[in-house]
Motif scaffolding. Sequence first.
Motif, PDB file in Angstrom:
ATOM      1  N   TYR A 116       0.829  -1.200   0.000  1.00 33.71           N
ATOM      2  CA  TYR A 116       0.000   0.000   0.000  1.00 33.71           C
ATOM      3  C   TYR A 116       0.864   1.251   0.000  1.00 33.71           C
ATOM      4  O   TYR A 116       0.519   2.265  -0.590  1.00 33.71           O
ATOM      5  CB  TYR A 116      -0.911   0.010   1.231  1.00 33.71           C
ATOM      6  CG  TYR A 116      -2.168  -0.783   1.049  1.00 33.71           C
ATOM      7  CD1 TYR A 116      -3.163  -0.320   0.204  1.00 33.71           C
ATOM      8  CD2 TYR A 116      -2.368  -1.987   1.720  1.00 33.71           C
ATOM      9  CE1 TYR A 116      -4.322  -1.042   0.016  1.00 33.71           C
ATOM     10  CE2 TYR A 116      -3.526  -2.720   1.545  1.00 33.71           C
ATOM     11  CZ  TYR A 116      -4.508  -2.245   0.687  1.00 33.71           C
ATOM     12  OH  TYR A 116      -5.634  -2.955   0.510  1.00 33.71           O
ATOM     13  N   GLY A 117       2.001   1.166   0.695  1.00 35.56           N
ATOM     14  CA  GLY A 117       2.899   2.310   0.777  1.00 35.56           C
ATOM     15  C   GLY A 117       3.369   2.771  -0.592  1.00 35.56           C
ATOM     16  O   GLY A 117       3.324   3.953  -0.915  1.00 35.56           O
ATOM     17  N   TRP A 118       3.785   1.785  -1.433  1.00 38.50           N
ATOM     18  CA  TRP A 118       4.259   2.161  -2.765  1.00 38.50           C
ATOM     19  C   TRP A 118       3.130   2.708  -3.612  1.00 38.50           C
ATOM     20  O   TRP A 118       3.319   3.644  -4.400  1.00 38.50           O
ATOM     21  CB  TRP A 118       4.913   0.963  -3.464  1.00 38.50           C
ATOM     22  CG  TRP A 118       6.304   0.734  -2.977  1.00 38.50           C
ATOM     23  CD1 TRP A 118       6.741  -0.320  -2.231  1.00 38.50           C
ATOM     24  CD2 TRP A 118       7.435   1.599  -3.164  1.00 38.50           C
ATOM     25  NE1 TRP A 118       8.072  -0.178  -1.941  1.00 38.50           N
ATOM     26  CE2 TRP A 118       8.528   0.994  -2.503  1.00 38.50           C
ATOM     27  CE3 TRP A 118       7.623   2.805  -3.816  1.00 38.50           C
ATOM     28  CZ2 TRP A 118       9.786   1.571  -2.477  1.00 38.50           C
ATOM     29  CZ3 TRP A 118       8.881   3.389  -3.795  1.00 38.50           C
ATOM     30  CH2 TRP A 118       9.956   2.767  -3.123  1.00 38.50           C
ATOM     31  N   LEU A 119       1.945   2.102  -3.452  1.00 43.33           N
ATOM     32  CA  LEU A 119       0.783   2.595  -4.205  1.00 43.33           C
ATOM     33  C   LEU A 119       0.563   4.067  -3.918  1.00 43.33           C
ATOM     34  O   LEU A 119       0.442   4.889  -4.825  1.00 43.33           O
ATOM     35  CB  LEU A 119      -0.473   1.813  -3.802  1.00 43.33           C
ATOM     36  CG  LEU A 119      -0.812   0.554  -4.566  1.00 43.33           C
ATOM     37  CD1 LEU A 119      -2.179   0.054  -4.153  1.00 43.33           C
ATOM     38  CD2 LEU A 119      -0.796   0.821  -6.050  1.00 43.33           C
ATOM     39  N   SER A 120       0.518   4.406  -2.596  1.00 45.14           N
ATOM     40  CA  SER A 120       0.234   5.803  -2.242  1.00 45.14           C
ATOM     41  C   SER A 120       1.373   6.703  -2.687  1.00 45.14           C
ATOM     42  O   SER A 120       1.149   7.826  -3.134  1.00 45.14           O
ATOM     43  CB  SER A 120      -0.020   5.937  -0.753  1.00 45.14           C
ATOM     44  OG  SER A 120       1.102   5.523  -0.032  1.00 45.14           O
ATOM     45  N   PHE A 121       2.604   6.184  -2.605  1.00 44.31           N
ATOM     46  CA  PHE A 121       3.774   6.972  -3.021  1.00 44.31           C
ATOM     47  C   PHE A 121       3.634   7.418  -4.477  1.00 44.31           C
ATOM     48  O   PHE A 121       3.746   8.604  -4.801  1.00 44.31           O
ATOM     49  CB  PHE A 121       5.026   6.110  -2.835  1.00 44.31           C
ATOM     50  CG  PHE A 121       6.284   6.724  -3.351  1.00 44.31           C
ATOM     51  CD1 PHE A 121       6.929   7.710  -2.628  1.00 44.31           C
ATOM     52  CD2 PHE A 121       6.832   6.321  -4.556  1.00 44.31           C
ATOM     53  CE1 PHE A 121       8.096   8.276  -3.107  1.00 44.31           C
ATOM     54  CE2 PHE A 121       7.999   6.882  -5.034  1.00 44.31           C
ATOM     55  CZ  PHE A 121       8.624   7.863  -4.299  1.00 44.31           C
ATOM     56  N   PHE A 122       3.329   6.468  -5.348  1.00 41.31           N
ATOM     57  CA  PHE A 122       3.244   6.826  -6.764  1.00 41.31           C
ATOM     58  C   PHE A 122       2.033   7.702  -7.047  1.00 41.31           C
ATOM     59  O   PHE A 122       2.082   8.597  -7.884  1.00 41.31           O
ATOM     60  CB  PHE A 122       3.239   5.567  -7.634  1.00 41.31           C
ATOM     61  CG  PHE A 122       4.602   4.965  -7.749  1.00 41.31           C
ATOM     62  CD1 PHE A 122       5.620   5.684  -8.364  1.00 41.31           C
ATOM     63  CD2 PHE A 122       4.889   3.726  -7.227  1.00 41.31           C
ATOM     64  CE1 PHE A 122       6.896   5.158  -8.456  1.00 41.31           C
ATOM     65  CE2 PHE A 122       6.161   3.188  -7.313  1.00 41.31           C
ATOM     66  CZ  PHE A 122       7.166   3.908  -7.926  1.00 41.31           C
ATOM     67  N   THR A 123       0.922   7.425  -6.309  1.00 36.94           N
ATOM     68  CA  THR A 123      -0.258   8.264  -6.539  1.00 36.94           C
ATOM     69  C   THR A 123       0.038   9.705  -6.178  1.00 36.94           C
ATOM     70  O   THR A 123      -0.353  10.634  -6.894  1.00 36.94           O
ATOM     71  CB  THR A 123      -1.441   7.760  -5.703  1.00 36.94           C
ATOM     72  OG1 THR A 123      -1.464   6.360  -5.758  1.00 36.94           O
ATOM     73  CG2 THR A 123      -2.740   8.309  -6.221  1.00 36.94           C
ATOM     74  N   ILE A 124       0.752   9.906  -5.053  1.00 36.50           N
ATOM     75  CA  ILE A 124       1.060  11.273  -4.633  1.00 36.50           C
ATOM     76  C   ILE A 124       1.932  11.966  -5.671  1.00 36.50           C
ATOM     77  O   ILE A 124       1.706  13.118  -6.026  1.00 36.50           O
ATOM     78  CB  ILE A 124       1.746  11.261  -3.241  1.00 36.50           C
ATOM     79  CG1 ILE A 124       0.758  10.835  -2.174  1.00 36.50           C
ATOM     80  CG2 ILE A 124       2.283  12.635  -2.897  1.00 36.50           C
ATOM     81  CD1 ILE A 124       1.396  10.597  -0.834  1.00 36.50           C
ATOM     82  N   LEU A 125       2.911  11.231  -6.199  1.00 32.38           N
ATOM     83  CA  LEU A 125       3.773  11.847  -7.223  1.00 32.38           C
ATOM     84  C   LEU A 125       2.969  12.221  -8.465  1.00 32.38           C
ATOM     85  O   LEU A 125       3.131  13.316  -9.019  1.00 32.38           O
ATOM     86  CB  LEU A 125       4.894  10.883  -7.616  1.00 32.38           C
ATOM     87  CG  LEU A 125       6.051  10.775  -6.637  1.00 32.38           C
ATOM     88  CD1 LEU A 125       7.223  10.082  -7.308  1.00 32.38           C
ATOM     89  CD2 LEU A 125       6.482  12.140  -6.153  1.00 32.38           C
ATOM     90  N   LEU A 126       2.071  11.316  -8.874  1.00 32.62           N
ATOM     91  CA  LEU A 126       1.255  11.619 -10.053  1.00 32.62           C
ATOM     92  C   LEU A 126       0.387  12.843  -9.787  1.00 32.62           C
ATOM     93  O   LEU A 126       0.240  13.717 -10.643  1.00 32.62           O
ATOM     94  CB  LEU A 126       0.368  10.416 -10.409  1.00 32.62           C
ATOM     95  CG  LEU A 126       1.091   9.232 -11.046  1.00 32.62           C
ATOM     96  CD1 LEU A 126       0.094   8.152 -11.418  1.00 32.62           C
ATOM     97  CD2 LEU A 126       1.852   9.670 -12.272  1.00 32.62           C
ATOM     98  N   ARG A 127      -0.168  12.904  -8.574  1.00 36.91           N
ATOM     99  CA  ARG A 127      -0.987  14.062  -8.211  1.00 36.91           C
ATOM    100  C   ARG A 127      -0.178  15.349  -8.309  1.00 36.91           C
ATOM    101  O   ARG A 127      -0.665  16.357  -8.818  1.00 36.91           O
ATOM    102  CB  ARG A 127      -1.475  13.929  -6.774  1.00 36.91           C
ATOM    103  CG  ARG A 127      -2.671  13.042  -6.594  1.00 36.91           C
ATOM    104  CD  ARG A 127      -2.966  12.997  -5.119  1.00 36.91           C
ATOM    105  NE  ARG A 127      -4.232  12.383  -4.846  1.00 36.91           N
ATOM    106  CZ  ARG A 127      -4.929  12.641  -3.749  1.00 36.91           C
ATOM    107  NH1 ARG A 127      -4.454  13.467  -2.847  1.00 36.91           N
ATOM    108  NH2 ARG A 127      -6.079  12.062  -3.541  1.00 36.91           N
ATOM    109  N   GLY A 128       1.053  15.277  -7.811  1.00 35.59           N
ATOM    110  CA  GLY A 128       1.920  16.454  -7.880  1.00 35.59           C
ATOM    111  C   GLY A 128       2.124  16.879  -9.321  1.00 35.59           C
ATOM    112  O   GLY A 128       1.982  18.055  -9.665  1.00 35.59           O
ATOM    113  N   PHE A 129       2.400  15.899 -10.176  1.00 40.01           N
ATOM    114  CA  PHE A 129       2.622  16.201 -11.588  1.00 40.01           C
ATOM    115  C   PHE A 129       1.385  16.841 -12.202  1.00 40.01           C
ATOM    116  O   PHE A 129       1.467  17.855 -12.907  1.00 40.01           O
ATOM    117  CB  PHE A 129       2.979  14.909 -12.334  1.00 40.01           C
ATOM    118  CG  PHE A 129       3.073  15.091 -13.813  1.00 40.01           C
ATOM    119  CD1 PHE A 129       4.195  15.661 -14.374  1.00 40.01           C
ATOM    120  CD2 PHE A 129       2.021  14.730 -14.635  1.00 40.01           C
ATOM    121  CE1 PHE A 129       4.275  15.854 -15.734  1.00 40.01           C
ATOM    122  CE2 PHE A 129       2.087  14.917 -15.993  1.00 40.01           C
ATOM    123  CZ  PHE A 129       3.217  15.479 -16.546  1.00 40.01           C
ATOM    124  N   VAL A 130       0.211  16.248 -11.896  1.00 41.97           N
ATOM    125  CA  VAL A 130      -1.033  16.774 -12.486  1.00 41.97           C
ATOM    126  C   VAL A 130      -1.273  18.211 -12.026  1.00 41.97           C
ATOM    127  O   VAL A 130      -1.626  19.079 -12.831  1.00 41.97           O
ATOM    128  CB  VAL A 130      -2.233  15.870 -12.106  1.00 41.97           C
ATOM    129  CG1 VAL A 130      -3.543  16.556 -12.461  1.00 41.97           C
ATOM    130  CG2 VAL A 130      -2.130  14.542 -12.815  1.00 41.97           C
TER     131      VAL A 130
END
Lengths: 352, 265
Positions: free
Chosen positions: B111-125
């Motif tokens: 779950y940690g990696w999932l949230s990590f990548f989601t946060i990065l994608l959110r930042g990019f968006v």
Amino acid sequence: MHMSDALLSAPVAIVGDALAIGLISVAAVIIRKRYKNVNVALMGVMGAFVFAAQMINFTIPGTGSSGHIVGGILLSTLLGAWPAFITLSSVLIIQALLFADGGILALGWNIINIAATSCLVIYPLIMHPFLKRFKKGYVNQTSPKKHKYPAFVIITILSCLIGLEIGAFGVTLETLASNITTLPFGKFLLFMLSIHFFIGIGEGLATAAILLFVVKYKPDILFQNERMERSGKGYGKMILTFAILAIVVGGVLSWYASSKPDGLEWSIEKVEVSENQEMEDANPLHFKSEEMQKITSIFPDYMLNNGSENEEMIHERAQTSIAGISGALIVLLITILLAVLINYRKRKQADR
Amino acid sequence: MKNLEIIISEIRSVETNAGITGTKTSVNPCGSILISIIFLVSMLTFSIYDIVNTIPYVITLLIVLIITSIPFSLILRKSKYLLLFVLFIAIFNPIIDRNTAIEIGSFKISYGWLSFFTILLRGFVSITTALILVISTGFIPLCKALEKLRLPNILVTQLLFVYRYIIVLLEEASQISNAIKSRGYGNKKFTIKLYAIFIAQLIIKTYTRAEMINMSMISRGFDGEIRTRSDMKWKRRDTFFCIIAIVIIFILRIVKPFGYIDKLL
């Protein structure tokens, strides 16, 4: 540090934006009323100056790293609290748009964390009372009192430090309330506060040194914001007192607020359970409305909406706090807006 | 000390990109602001473990980037500092949260990696949305739109002022910095005292400049408000644009184009 869209959930971001817009409108009204012929050009160019000053880094002695000023306290000293707030907010908006610092939705919290805390809370509470005395001593004396300079430096460092720490505390609360990080509240807070401690001292030192040089070379700059201000009644202090009260009540007392249903809810529940169990089962509308309420309310029972569950008590407290604080602040803002509106109408009628 | 000339050209890059034909839209800025906000809010309502439904947002933005021919390198350059801070907070998630979320064969994703990548994608968006908004509309039309959206006039005036004088003051700062460099006899240390003199000089120069601007503005009849010629009218194509954008956001948020992947896992 700038808050980012990526670290916010939708309800937290919207609450922050609403608060910031409210504060800016209040500031616009207050500036129009309390400041005679505001020097808009000075405010704007000083905003650009802060922007430029943020691009210039100084080396922090002893370490290899460097830092730059945020400029909240510096701007407030040069312009006065409310104009500085508007100017710093506009700098933050431009940073969000041109440099993508933060993002559009996080702007609200950035304005509150960075501009509102240092310009509207710390400056009037710590810096302003001292500056008043400092200026008085300066004007009465033909040569500046050198022994007052250490006090000046200490007060400036203190206000920069506290302002930054409150901002960091805000970032921590907002991130936790959005349920973004799994880091426990205590560790996260300690981490953020200790980083900002050093940044704060650096900024304080730089600000103090800059202001002292300004006093030395061109002291009239420091005195000009007083000329802009209209003497007489000020409701800045009143608003400040209420804001602090709201934060204390919303932030701390909400921990102890009962999570049990309040009187009315309780009695309705009881009546329904004891008498109308079957009827309620038969009535799908009731369920629907309850469901709708759950979906539409931003703070169902003072907890922010989010997907995953975290059992930690402190984490829950942080969420309760932020819901409480924002609730209290929203009420406060609405009250102030109403008061301003009523006042405005009265004056208009009197003019006729 | 950073090279101030580079920063000046960095700021100008937004403007020069806004000038490229095809980049600038003729959509009403009020519409673009509202659509950007709705777009971001709709993304933030997904939970941070929902990477499957965040990816379509990235794809949509990439398509918009290609259509508007905004250089991708510009976005990357602008986002490096912010993503650093986001990375810094998000990196703790994979360390602490190690519960397995997805298992593909012997490959486990926590779950940690999932949230990590989601946060990065959110930042990019979020970064890309802000940049597309400002490059496609231009900064000054955006300010006019903010005034139309009932933000206080004093804030809009400030925005216009700050934007106008950033480059002027940066050039002034770069002059002072060049003077320090050329007279420093190889002294490369930029101590706090030197810094304070630098900034204090800049304040004094700024102040004198502001006084002159203020006087010249007052003498030309300035009364505290900048009046912009409002040539923004809501046209039919603006309504059209908003409807299409809302339909796309509706598809992203409610229909969830990648939703079937979630069901497969």
